[in-house]
Design an enzyme around this catalytic site. Sequence first.
Site, PDB file in Angstrom:
ATOM      1  N   HIS A 158      -2.592  -4.695   2.010  1.00 15.08           N
ATOM      2  CA  HIS A 158      -3.948  -4.590   2.566  1.00 15.08           C
ATOM      3  C   HIS A 158      -4.025  -4.208   4.043  1.00 15.08           C
ATOM      4  O   HIS A 158      -5.054  -3.722   4.490  1.00 15.08           O
ATOM      5  CB  HIS A 158      -4.677  -5.909   2.319  1.00 15.08           C
ATOM      6  CG  HIS A 158      -6.177  -5.831   2.398  1.00 15.08           C
ATOM      7  ND1 HIS A 158      -6.906  -4.742   1.961  1.00 15.08           N
ATOM      8  CD2 HIS A 158      -7.101  -6.737   2.835  1.00 15.08           C
ATOM      9  CE1 HIS A 158      -8.202  -4.981   2.135  1.00 15.08           C
ATOM     10  NE2 HIS A 158      -8.333  -6.185   2.661  1.00 15.08           N
TER      11      HIS A 158
ATOM     12  N   ARG B 217      -6.718   8.477   1.628  1.00 18.14           N
ATOM     13  CA  ARG B 217      -6.121   8.779   2.931  1.00 18.14           C
ATOM     14  C   ARG B 217      -4.933   9.735   2.815  1.00 18.14           C
ATOM     15  O   ARG B 217      -4.856  10.705   3.554  1.00 18.14           O
ATOM     16  CB  ARG B 217      -5.722   7.499   3.668  1.00 18.14           C
ATOM     17  CG  ARG B 217      -6.919   6.609   4.015  1.00 18.14           C
ATOM     18  CD  ARG B 217      -6.569   5.615   5.130  1.00 18.14           C
ATOM     19  NE  ARG B 217      -7.749   4.866   5.549  1.00 18.14           N
ATOM     20  CZ  ARG B 217      -8.034   3.605   5.181  1.00 18.14           C
ATOM     21  NH1 ARG B 217      -7.194   2.968   4.386  1.00 18.14           N
ATOM     22  NH2 ARG B 217      -9.113   3.011   5.608  1.00 18.14           N
TER      23      ARG B 217
ATOM     24  N   ARG C  87     -14.011  -6.247   8.290  1.00 19.46           N
ATOM     25  CA  ARG C  87     -14.235  -5.423   7.096  1.00 19.46           C
ATOM     26  C   ARG C  87     -15.695  -5.398   6.659  1.00 19.46           C
ATOM     27  O   ARG C  87     -16.076  -4.574   5.821  1.00 19.46           O
ATOM     28  CB  ARG C  87     -13.355  -5.904   5.947  1.00 19.46           C
ATOM     29  CG  ARG C  87     -11.866  -5.784   6.267  1.00 19.46           C
ATOM     30  CD  ARG C  87     -11.013  -5.996   5.039  1.00 19.46           C
ATOM     31  NE  ARG C  87      -9.593  -6.029   5.371  1.00 19.46           N
ATOM     32  CZ  ARG C  87      -8.807  -4.952   5.468  1.00 19.46           C
ATOM     33  NH1 ARG C  87      -9.315  -3.749   5.282  1.00 19.46           N
ATOM     34  NH2 ARG C  87      -7.525  -5.091   5.753  1.00 19.46           N
TER      35      ARG C  87
ATOM     36  N   ASP D 294       0.825  -1.209   0.000  1.00 20.46           N
ATOM     37  CA  ASP D 294       0.000   0.000   0.000  1.00 20.46           C
ATOM     38  C   ASP D 294       0.863   1.265   0.000  1.00 20.46           C
ATOM     39  O   ASP D 294       1.810   1.382   0.783  1.00 20.46           O
ATOM     40  CB  ASP D 294      -0.886   0.029   1.240  1.00 20.46           C
ATOM     41  CG  ASP D 294      -1.890  -1.116   1.282  1.00 20.46           C
ATOM     42  OD1 ASP D 294      -1.557  -2.207   0.804  1.00 20.46           O
ATOM     43  OD2 ASP D 294      -2.990  -0.907   1.810  1.00 20.46           O
TER      44      ASP D 294
ATOM     45  N   HIS E 230      -1.076   4.518  -0.591  1.00 19.86           N
ATOM     46  CA  HIS E 230      -2.086   5.434  -0.064  1.00 19.86           C
ATOM     47  C   HIS E 230      -1.661   6.903  -0.149  1.00 19.86           C
ATOM     48  O   HIS E 230      -1.648   7.628   0.845  1.00 19.86           O
ATOM     49  CB  HIS E 230      -2.417   5.065   1.388  1.00 19.86           C
ATOM     50  CG  HIS E 230      -3.390   3.930   1.497  1.00 19.86           C
ATOM     51  ND1 HIS E 230      -4.652   3.953   0.940  1.00 19.86           N
ATOM     52  CD2 HIS E 230      -3.269   2.711   2.096  1.00 19.86           C
ATOM     53  CE1 HIS E 230      -5.267   2.814   1.193  1.00 19.86           C
ATOM     54  NE2 HIS E 230      -4.451   2.030   1.894  1.00 19.86           N
TER      55      HIS E 230
END
Length: 794
Positions: free
Chosen positions: A745, A571, A718, A535, A537
């Site tokens: 993730h 984010r 989730r 990730d 982000h």
Amino acid sequence: MNRSSGDSGQSSSMSYIKSSTFKSVFELCDVVSVIVCCRADTSIMLIIESSSNEYWIPSIKVTGLNSWLGHLAKDLLNDIFGCNASVQGLMRLNKLWLPSPHKFSYICHAIFTADVTLEMKKKSKSPFGKYRGKIRWCNLDDILKLFGSNVLKSPEILDFIAWINRKPSAILNPPSDHETVGSFMEISENVIVSGKNTIYEQIVEAAGIDRHAQEVLYKEFVLMSYPAIYLTFTNFAKFVVDLGWTKEEATHLYRSADIYGRGGISFREFLYFLSATEPGTSHGGGPAELRCRYIFRYLDTDKNNLLKRDEMKNLVILVRKSRKMSLDPTQVEKELVECYQSIGIAETYPLTMSDFLRAVGELKVRGTSQIFRAPNSVQKIIKDIIDRDAKSQEESLQPVSIGGYAKCPLYELGIHSVKIGNMINVEQLWSIENATSCTSTLPVSVNETSRKVSTDKFHQNSKSNELLRSLRKLYDLNKKTTCYIKLDSFVYNWGTLDSSVIAKNLASVCSEVKAIFLKERRLLDIPSPVYILGDLHGNFTDLLNFERILWHVGPALCPCNLLFLGDYVDRGYFSFEVISYLFSYKIQSPKKVFLLRGNHEIRRVQQQWTFEKECRMKFGEKLGPFIFNSINDAMDCLPLAAVIDGRVFCCHGGIPPPWLCPVVSAINDIPSLLNDPQEQSSLAWELMWNDPIRAKTVTDKIAMELLANEGFAVNAKRGTAHIFSVEALEKFLASNGFTHLVRAHEVVEAGFYLQQKGHLLTVFSSSKYCGGVNTAACILADQGKIRILRLDSE
């Protein structure tokens, strides 16, 4: 008949290749054979092949443009008889299609006839050279005995002797995929199974053996059987032993696979058998009926099309073995009696195929779904075949080793020179003064397309490089701002740059990269070395730090491939920069930069978080939605998983459950365009959202759910998809021939997290995520090693 892969030993030895006429698919070529017959005693000549100890007619390989008849007369018949024997004519010509990347699109087997006298027959019994001690003259009775002993290379020999005796063909029910007109037979590309119209097509679909996998198996079938067109017991047995079956089981399996009892199976019959025994093949509808037909023939040891009491007893034993129940004779006998009582027939009454199918369909005979399953998936064999053939092809292209130096692939000259400094500039080699001789002209193979690709990769005025240059300027203007501040306090500085020009360049890049993604398979096949990043982000700072350390002169000149596992946006408020950077380099190096889809590459998720707001904040209410949709139009086509060197499985979230993905090749059946993956593909959704379970979170309820669902449970954290256990991961890895799962993730403090017995590695590549204290990391997969690289971002 059905054991765990742990009991199967090595499944990748491919021992059957040792007994094949050819050792590699790249050696396959035309073959000329001759039926040498002595009509005085109606016998034909057979040669025992030293590689397999099977009997076949005299044959010789013919390469290049060499004469078929010339090779036959000079190099074969003359060697046997010491003089020229007269060739009468062509009895049959078989043409076999070969899938790429073979150098020929087809190969031929020409079968001629030659008559000899009794005197010449006597001469052949004591030849010198390679045929000494290998010749045997056989009449019909002799050949039938050899056929019964499974030592004929193909039942075609029965046809040859029938022709000598002027009798009808001995082979009943020739395969439908063998297209025959007179003496000409062709196996074309139509041999590959597609569609779902018949139960045979349905079982191939249920087994997850796609076109690519079928082509691999077809080439392997040809390698095992050619120049014959049928696969006989010898190599079949070695193949199924490599799948994990025992040698004793191989005899029963061959009887089951040989649907017409001809003593040889065609490619499609081989494919149907493998599909029926594949561990993940569903046992319902058409596939269930077909599997039961195979099971019936497996049990029918005397081949009389009836199951007697002792054969039904074997069924009870197999089912009890699959359920790990006691094989105590008293218990077996009791269950057998109960089985006959359930069917409603006397124990002395033998069951026909129809009786058996009806009893299974009415649930009077149970347990057939658990038996007749190969210990290992054929996908594992397919991967090993691909690895072996890739190595063989590479060796076939290499020059002869001289002086003990290691061989290397053939190289070609790049058409541009790259000047490295503060800027990367490109010049065509032939335009640089005093750099090339008059004989070193531009290769004729260089076309305008390759010239443009090479130029765009480095030229500063290409759309992708203009966009990259703008991104770096924007970063310099805004780098003092942390990427994880609140949006309300975010002030973006464009400086002297025109946002509309950048938007135009980005839209062009998005359109171009979308076309690239649409052409890629959903499951990428990537060779090492590879840097794997998790990730990001919107953390453009860390992405540039990785660049500075790992690919500081750009991906095109980096010795490693780059694989990004998704979650590029949201984010962090430099998401536009991150995705624009990755798209630009993907265009420049489509075979070196690979992007997978994460759960944040979805419009609905971005609207809940920050990326849509970021686009509006940076580009305004008019251009913002346009940029947002342009980027997402491309992200809707991102691949979903990758395999490195055929061993390391990579995706964003986690492994999918077996009821969605019985074999990993099923991923390639996912549509390329997914603008609503939750509705369009459950398999894609699971790859993006699944998580490994952590031992501390397992409650009694979750443990029961895992037990009932093959190691998967609802992902309560989730609110969608699943969590999976270490047992589920081990089964997935073993059935597909993988060693590790690398995924992203989840934020992890050290930048990586090792779990599930060391076979699962989570990587996170954005440091100080959302104001936290975590480190960023990436993975290097190279030469069979997985290494963890942590970013020092201080």
